[in-house]
Design an enzyme around this catalytic site. Structure first.
Site, PDB file in Angstrom:
ATOM      1  N   ASP A 103       4.226 -10.488 -13.384  1.00 54.00           N
ATOM      2  CA  ASP A 103       3.301 -10.403 -12.257  1.00 54.00           C
ATOM      3  C   ASP A 103       3.944 -11.090 -11.060  1.00 54.00           C
ATOM      4  O   ASP A 103       4.152 -12.306 -11.079  1.00 54.00           O
ATOM      5  CB  ASP A 103       1.974 -11.073 -12.626  1.00 54.00           C
ATOM      6  CG  ASP A 103       0.933 -10.986 -11.525  1.00 54.00           C
ATOM      7  OD1 ASP A 103       1.264 -10.545 -10.405  1.00 54.00           O
ATOM      8  OD2 ASP A 103      -0.223 -11.380 -11.776  1.00 54.00           O
ATOM      9  N   TYR A 161      -3.949  -3.906   4.045  1.00 51.03           N
ATOM     10  CA  TYR A 161      -2.667  -3.273   3.737  1.00 51.03           C
ATOM     11  C   TYR A 161      -1.749  -3.271   4.964  1.00 51.03           C
ATOM     12  O   TYR A 161      -0.555  -3.585   4.866  1.00 51.03           O
ATOM     13  CB  TYR A 161      -2.930  -1.838   3.275  1.00 51.03           C
ATOM     14  CG  TYR A 161      -1.734  -1.082   2.777  1.00 51.03           C
ATOM     15  CD1 TYR A 161      -1.169  -1.363   1.532  1.00 51.03           C
ATOM     16  CD2 TYR A 161      -1.169  -0.064   3.534  1.00 51.03           C
ATOM     17  CE1 TYR A 161      -0.076  -0.640   1.062  1.00 51.03           C
ATOM     18  CE2 TYR A 161      -0.084   0.668   3.071  1.00 51.03           C
ATOM     19  CZ  TYR A 161       0.456   0.367   1.840  1.00 51.03           C
ATOM     20  OH  TYR A 161       1.531   1.085   1.388  1.00 51.03           O
ATOM     21  N   GLY A 198       8.129  -3.017  -8.844  1.00 48.57           N
ATOM     22  CA  GLY A 198       7.310  -1.810  -8.822  1.00 48.57           C
ATOM     23  C   GLY A 198       8.113  -0.594  -9.205  1.00 48.57           C
ATOM     24  O   GLY A 198       7.807   0.537  -8.807  1.00 48.57           O
TER      25      GLY A 198
END
Length: 238
Positions: free
Chosen positions: A58, A149, A7
């Site tokens: 990914d 989350y 990320g």
């Protein structure tokens, strides 16, 4: 040391990549989809005198991840890993779809395993390493509309503590960072300045560079005896 930041093309990820490069590490800037932002970040690092490369895969695809990592490992082990890749897809649980639940956990937890596991033995052989997992204040306290989350980030904390015990005797530390409200595009319209003042004792959102500073400490020699910990950076949220 050679560092991989998953990320790394996002706001916090880029700040971490730039700080690690400024501290003298060779950095791999990861993007989950398009590689353009990762390449742009790598160019900025190189222009500033650092060493950086861009890579895209990914993290939820185990085979694609292993293939990409095998190429990175051809030139040496990764000794700094920052598992920063993550997404949120918010909804009250009563209205949450299976896809929303699964995707968030897949990126955070499966992504953590898919990236970390192939890098462990090469890291262990060097008897030196730093793993930093990006959790969240939601993983510590929960948050309405973020059951998926919060579950993912809390699970990452459990994995951090267990892996720290496995690797401590090998000279490898494993810690988690739990940011609170950080100024980034992900902040969106949810946290207005007025809302932030209500929630955060420091009366402001944190900066990506402040999160990067915490990561820089955890991967430094100064933190060699810090492992299995969750470091909150949230402006005083209890």
């Amino acid at each position: 040391m050679r560092a991989l930041v998953t990320g790394g093309s996002g706001a916090i990820g880029q700040a971490i990549c730039k700080r690690l490069a400024a501290d003298g590490h060779e950095v791999w800037v990861h993007a989950n989809g398009g590689i353009e932002r990762a390449e742009a970040c790598a160019r900025e690092i190189i222009a500033a005198g650092g060493t950086a490369h861009a890579v895209a895969f990914d993290v939820t695809d185990a085979d694609a991840t292993e293939h990409a990592l095998s190429h990175i490992l051809e030139s040496g082990p990764i000794q700094i890993l920052v598992n920063n890749a993550g997404i949120h897809d918010d909804a009250p649980m009563a209205g949450m779809s299976r896809a929303q639940w699964k995707r968030v956990l897949d990126v955070t937890l499966d992504g953590f395993f898919n990236v970390t596991q192939p890098l462990l033995m090469p890291m262990i052989r060097t008897r030196c390493g730093r793993i930093v997992n990006m959790s969240s204040v939601s993983g510590l306290m929960g948050n309405r509309g973020q059951v998926n989350y919060a579950a993912a980030k809390a699970g990452l904390i459990g994995a951090t503590r267990a892996l720290a015990q496995e690797l401590a005797s090998r000279g490898i530390t494993v810690n988690a960072v739990a940011p609170g409200v950080i100024d980034s595009p992900m902040l969106g319209d949810v946290f207005t300045p007025e809302r932030i003042k209500q929630l955060v004792p420091a009366q402001r959102a944190g900066r990506a560079e402040e999160v990067a500073g915490m990561v820089a400490y955890l991967v430094s020699d100064a933190a060699a005896y810090v492992t299995g910990q969750v470091m909150s950076i949230n402006g005083g949220i209890a």
